[in-house]
Scaffold this motif. Structure first.
Motif, short mmCIF file in Angstrom:
data_model
loop_
_atom_site.label_atom_id
_atom_site.label_comp_id
_atom_site.label_asym_id
_atom_site.label_seq_id
_atom_site.Cartn_x
_atom_site.Cartn_y
_atom_site.Cartn_z
N THR A 1 -12.87 3.57 3.59
CA THR A 1 -11.45 3.89 3.43
C THR A 1 -11.08 3.75 1.95
N ILE A 2 -10.02 4.45 1.58
CA ILE A 2 -9.49 4.36 0.22
C ILE A 2 -8.05 3.87 0.31
N HIS A 3 -7.74 2.90 -0.54
CA HIS A 3 -6.38 2.36 -0.60
C HIS A 3 -5.82 2.59 -1.98
N ARG A 4 -4.56 2.95 -2.03
CA ARG A 4 -3.86 3.23 -3.28
C ARG A 4 -3.00 2.03 -3.63
N ASP A 5 -3.03 1.65 -4.91
CA ASP A 5 -2.21 0.54 -5.38
C ASP A 5 -1.45 0.98 -6.62
N GLU A 6 -0.18 0.65 -6.65
CA GLU A 6 0.63 0.95 -7.83
C GLU A 6 1.26 -0.35 -8.30
N ASP A 7 0.99 -0.70 -9.56
CA ASP A 7 1.50 -1.94 -10.13
C ASP A 7 2.01 -1.65 -11.53
N GLU A 8 3.28 -1.88 -11.73
CA GLU A 8 3.93 -1.66 -13.02
C GLU A 8 3.66 -0.25 -13.56
N GLY A 9 3.72 0.74 -12.67
CA GLY A 9 3.54 2.13 -13.07
C GLY A 9 2.10 2.59 -13.18
N GLU A 10 1.14 1.69 -13.04
CA GLU A 10 -0.28 2.04 -13.10
C GLU A 10 -0.80 2.22 -11.68
N MET B 1 0.85 -1.18 0.00
CA MET B 1 0.00 0.00 0.00
C MET B 1 0.89 1.23 0.00
N SER B 2 0.64 2.14 -0.93
CA SER B 2 1.40 3.37 -1.03
C SER B 2 0.65 4.49 -0.33
N SER B 3 1.41 5.46 0.19
CA SER B 3 0.75 6.61 0.79
C SER B 3 0.30 7.57 -0.31
N MET B 4 -0.65 8.42 0.03
CA MET B 4 -1.21 9.35 -0.95
C MET B 4 -0.77 10.77 -0.64
N SER B 5 -0.56 11.53 -1.70
CA SER B 5 -0.21 12.94 -1.55
C SER B 5 -1.47 13.75 -1.26
N ALA B 6 -1.28 14.97 -0.78
CA ALA B 6 -2.41 15.86 -0.52
C ALA B 6 -3.17 16.13 -1.82
N SER B 7 -2.45 16.22 -2.93
CA SER B 7 -3.08 16.45 -4.23
C SER B 7 -3.98 15.27 -4.62
N GLU B 8 -3.50 14.04 -4.42
CA GLU B 8 -4.31 12.86 -4.74
C GLU B 8 -5.58 12.84 -3.89
N ILE B 9 -5.44 13.14 -2.61
CA ILE B 9 -6.59 13.13 -1.70
C ILE B 9 -7.63 14.15 -2.16
#
Length: 82
Positions: free
Chosen positions: A48-57, A1-9
């Motif tokens: 809750t919202i979870h961020r996922d990054e896989d192969e740049g996506e 799980m990656s953290s989110m930036s203020a901009s993403e939020i």
């Protein structure tokens, strides 16, 4: 799980308000690192919202909890059709 930036939020909040039709929905940064970003309506946390990054996506998953006690009383018209 990656953290989110203020901009993403902030962008997620705009997107969810539009998609769900709720201007009172807020997406809140976690109080400390490692905790989930929370989604609230009128101050009540609903998921809750979870961020996922896989192969740049990058994708976001919304997990929403609805308690049975918060559902309206069952009526004959509220039952699903079979």
């Amino acid at each position: 799980m990656s953290s989110m930036s203020a901009s993403e939020i902030a962008r997620l909040q705009v997107c969810l308000r539009r998609l769900l039709g709720s201007p009172e929905l807020t997406v809140n940064a976690p109080p400390r690192a490692g905790l989930s970003v929370e989604v609230a309506v009128k101050g009540e946390v609903v998921g809750t919202i979870h961020r996922d990054e896989d192969e740049g996506e990058v994708s976001y998953a919304l997990h929403m909890t609805i308690l049975e006690e918060d559902l309206p009383a069952e009526t004959a018209t509220a039952r699903p059709r079979r």
